[in-house]
Every structure is written in C-alpha cells, then in structure tokens.
Write an enzyme that holds these catalytic residues in place. Sequence first.
Site, PDB file in Angstrom:
ATOM      1  N   GLY A   1       0.836  -1.206   0.000  1.00 52.69           N
ATOM      2  CA  GLY A   1       0.000   0.000   0.000  1.00 52.69           C
ATOM      3  C   GLY A   1       0.865   1.247   0.000  1.00 52.69           C
ATOM      4  O   GLY A   1       2.064   1.172  -0.289  1.00 52.69           O
ATOM      5  N   ASN A   2       0.279   2.386   0.271  1.00 53.10           N
ATOM      6  CA  ASN A   2       1.057   3.621   0.382  1.00 53.10           C
ATOM      7  C   ASN A   2       0.411   4.536   1.418  1.00 53.10           C
ATOM      8  O   ASN A   2      -0.630   4.207   1.970  1.00 53.10           O
ATOM      9  CB  ASN A   2       1.205   4.292  -0.989  1.00 53.10           C
ATOM     10  CG  ASN A   2      -0.142   4.683  -1.575  1.00 53.10           C
ATOM     11  OD1 ASN A   2      -0.872   5.493  -1.019  1.00 53.10           O
ATOM     12  ND2 ASN A   2      -0.497   4.050  -2.706  1.00 53.10           N
ATOM     13  N   HIS A   3       1.067   5.690   1.668  1.00 52.31           N
ATOM     14  CA  HIS A   3       0.630   6.562   2.769  1.00 52.31           C
ATOM     15  C   HIS A   3      -0.460   7.555   2.399  1.00 52.31           C
ATOM     16  O   HIS A   3      -0.747   8.453   3.179  1.00 52.31           O
ATOM     17  CB  HIS A   3       1.831   7.337   3.327  1.00 52.31           C
ATOM     18  CG  HIS A   3       2.813   6.463   4.034  1.00 52.31           C
ATOM     19  ND1 HIS A   3       2.477   5.748   5.160  1.00 52.31           N
ATOM     20  CD2 HIS A   3       4.112   6.169   3.770  1.00 52.31           C
ATOM     21  CE1 HIS A   3       3.528   5.052   5.566  1.00 52.31           C
ATOM     22  NE2 HIS A   3       4.543   5.281   4.735  1.00 52.31           N
TER      23      HIS A   3
END
Length: 403
Positions: free
Chosen positions: A212-214
């Site tokens: 995933g990412n932030h």
Amino acid sequence: MSVLRGKHILLGITAGIAAYKTASLVRLFIKAGAHVKVIMTPAAKDFITPLTLSTLSKNPVISSFTADVDDNAVWNNHVDLGLWADLFVVAPATANTLSKMASGTSDNFLIATYLSAKCPVYFAPAMDLDMYKHPSTKATLEALQSFGNIMIPATSGELASGLVGEGRMAEPEAIVSHMESHTLKTLPMHGKTVLVTAGPTYEAIDPVRFIGNHSSGLMGFEIANKAAQLGAEVILITGPTHFTTEDLRIKTIPVISAEEMYTEAHTYFSSVDIAILSAAVADYKPKNVASSKIKKASSTLSLELEQTKDILASLGQIKTHQLLVGFALETDNEVANAIKKLKHKNLDLIVLNSLNDKGAGFGGKSNKVTLIDKNCVQTEFPLKSKADVATDIMNELLKQTNA
Ligand code: CTP
C-alpha cells in the site's frame, strides 16, 4: 449535507397564526448548518415570543429600528442586516406585509431590510382562503414574483378561521426543501456529474498482507466535497481511508485494489462530465497472490510484481465529452514530467505536486500545486489547505466548462 450549510439566512416573521411554526423552521435551518437571524414585525410578537426565536437562532431578534442598550438608543442597521443575508425568507407572509413588500411601503424594520437585501428573497404566504383568492392578493403575489422574489405557495387545509381551503403556510420542512432545491439550481455545477478517485489502493500479497502507500485520501475527499458544494452529483471511488462523507450528493464507492478501482471508474465514466483522478494507485501488484498466509521459511523472500492497469491513461483513450484531470507527484524535472503525463494520458488538466515542496504531497493536510492545462498554461499556487486546493481545481474546471 444541505446546500444551506454555512449560509446566512434571514427569517422575517409577520403576524399570522402560522408564526408558531417558525420555531421549527429555525431549528431546521440550524440543523442544516445555516446561520440564522430573525426579524419580527411588532405584531408578530403576539403569536410567538422573541425569546423562543433568539434562543433557537442563537442571535438577538430584531423588530424595530432602535434598541435600548444600557439606556442608550442604538440604531438597528437594516442595510447591514440585508447585506448579511445570503437568503431572506418571509414566513409566514401576511397579506399586509406582502402588499407592503410589493409597494415598497417601508414603515417597519422588516420591510426596510427587505428593500436593502440583495440576496434571493422567498416568501411563504399565510392567510384565510378568501384573502388568498382576492384579486388584490393575486396581483401582489404576481408583482412580487415579477421582481424576482420566490413564492413558496400556500397549501390547502383547515385554516385558523375554521374554514377549509387554500391559504395555509407551507410546512417548515417544505419551506426548507423549497429553498434547498432552488439554491441548488443556482449553483454553477448543477446538472454536472463528477467522478473522483481518492486514497491509496492495497494490493494483496496473501490473505493478511498487502502493498500500500501513505495516501490519506484527504485530497480526493476535499475535491468531492467542493464539487458537491458547487451543486454537482459526485461519484467518489475511494481506496481504504478513514474519511467518510455525509453529503447526499456524494455517492461513495469503496474499493481496495487498483483492479477494483479500474472496474468502477470504467462503469461510471461514460455518464460523467468531469473525472478527477487523485487516487494514489499502486503502480505494481504481486503477480501471484498466495491463497494462504505466507510462512516465514527462508531469510529472504522475493515477490514478483506486475504493473497494474493505468486507470487515468485508459480513460484518456476512451474519453469523448469528459474533462479528464490527473495528478502528478514528481521529484525531479517536475513540470516537464507533468506535461509528458498530460499529453501521454490525453488529459485536460494535470495537478502537479512536487515532493521537493515542504508541506506538499500526500499524508498531510496541506498541498502546494501547479495546475497545467492542455495548452500547457501553468498556474502556480502557494501552499494551502487541501480544501483550498480543491477550490482552485474546481475554479479552473468551471473556467474550462464555461469556455
Ligand atoms: N493513476 C491511475 N492508475 C494507475 C496509476 C496512476 O489512474 N495505475 C493516476 C493517478 O491517480 C494520478 C496519475 O495517474 O492521477 C499519476 O500517477 P503517477 O503515479 O504520478 O504517475 P504514473 O503515470 O504512474 O508514472 P510514474 O509513477 O512513473 O511517475
């Protein structure tokens, strides 16, 4: 969320028995998120007390040109109050007040404020059936509407006289919804549908892990909110985020992966006027997703990744009438890279944010963007809240839709 949210509503109450219903009306305005001030004609105070209305509206109620403050006469400024209002509604509006409004007979504070107001003015007549039918009343109602005032018609039913017929003030709920739908129609994006993608995507490795990412999703939610506030119907396709929206004009479609976001975006794209793809979509996903949890076996683990489908580029290939907006998060050669994306993905606008700018990008509450349109005209904005960046983007799109 009501379109009345944040609006300044001035309620003028005149001396009809339906005045008792204005307590509910004020409550409904407050519940919709509006700021409310109340003016009463002196005779209206026989039907409902100013204390009730000042308590509910959280503002003093005004009924004359002057007020006593510490034994000093203070002028109540009808001009300021008229200009304060975004919307002015006279309810109940008696035959007497309506006639004064039509002729400009400014012999009380309510009429003086009405004559000073520049905002849309609504009136909800309330009187006995024969008064309502009278040719002079009819002429008054026509004159008021010809001035641009908006009538919220009286309904039929039992009247205070005991007679049954037309003349009852519209119910408070009907007054609010009349004002809401009229206000909605005046908004610049009314009739448009806007698709927004937001948030990260999660690409499964196994049943418990993902890549995933932030991205928080805030930028996309702010764009969706702004578009809805401007009157658009919004389809918000969002990856996992803790944000929610209560705006009834935003249809939220939660997704997890890039593939799901792609499918949903393609489902709706043909029916929208504008698509703004602000999601931080994963560029790669595991080629094979393990069907059970991967066990800790050796000291290293390699995952083979494959590219996800580029949603933005795929919409650029099939777009017809839609305005298509993409985001570019760059670290070097920012403008050149963004223009390359704009051309390559067949966009109408690209929102460039550079990771070199402090406070910009995802995760935070602020952003610093440069908008580049399809003619490569650049507009650079200072660091702002994401809500204000959303406003800048929507203003640019309004310019493009009206061009
Ligand atoms: N985007 C998309 N689908 C993807 C990847 C990106 O729709 N699979 C969209 C994003 O929502 C954003 C834009 O493409 O509007 C730019 O994404 P970005 O990752 O910055 O650009 P890429 O084209 O993926 O190129 P790179 O990562 O190499 O800079």
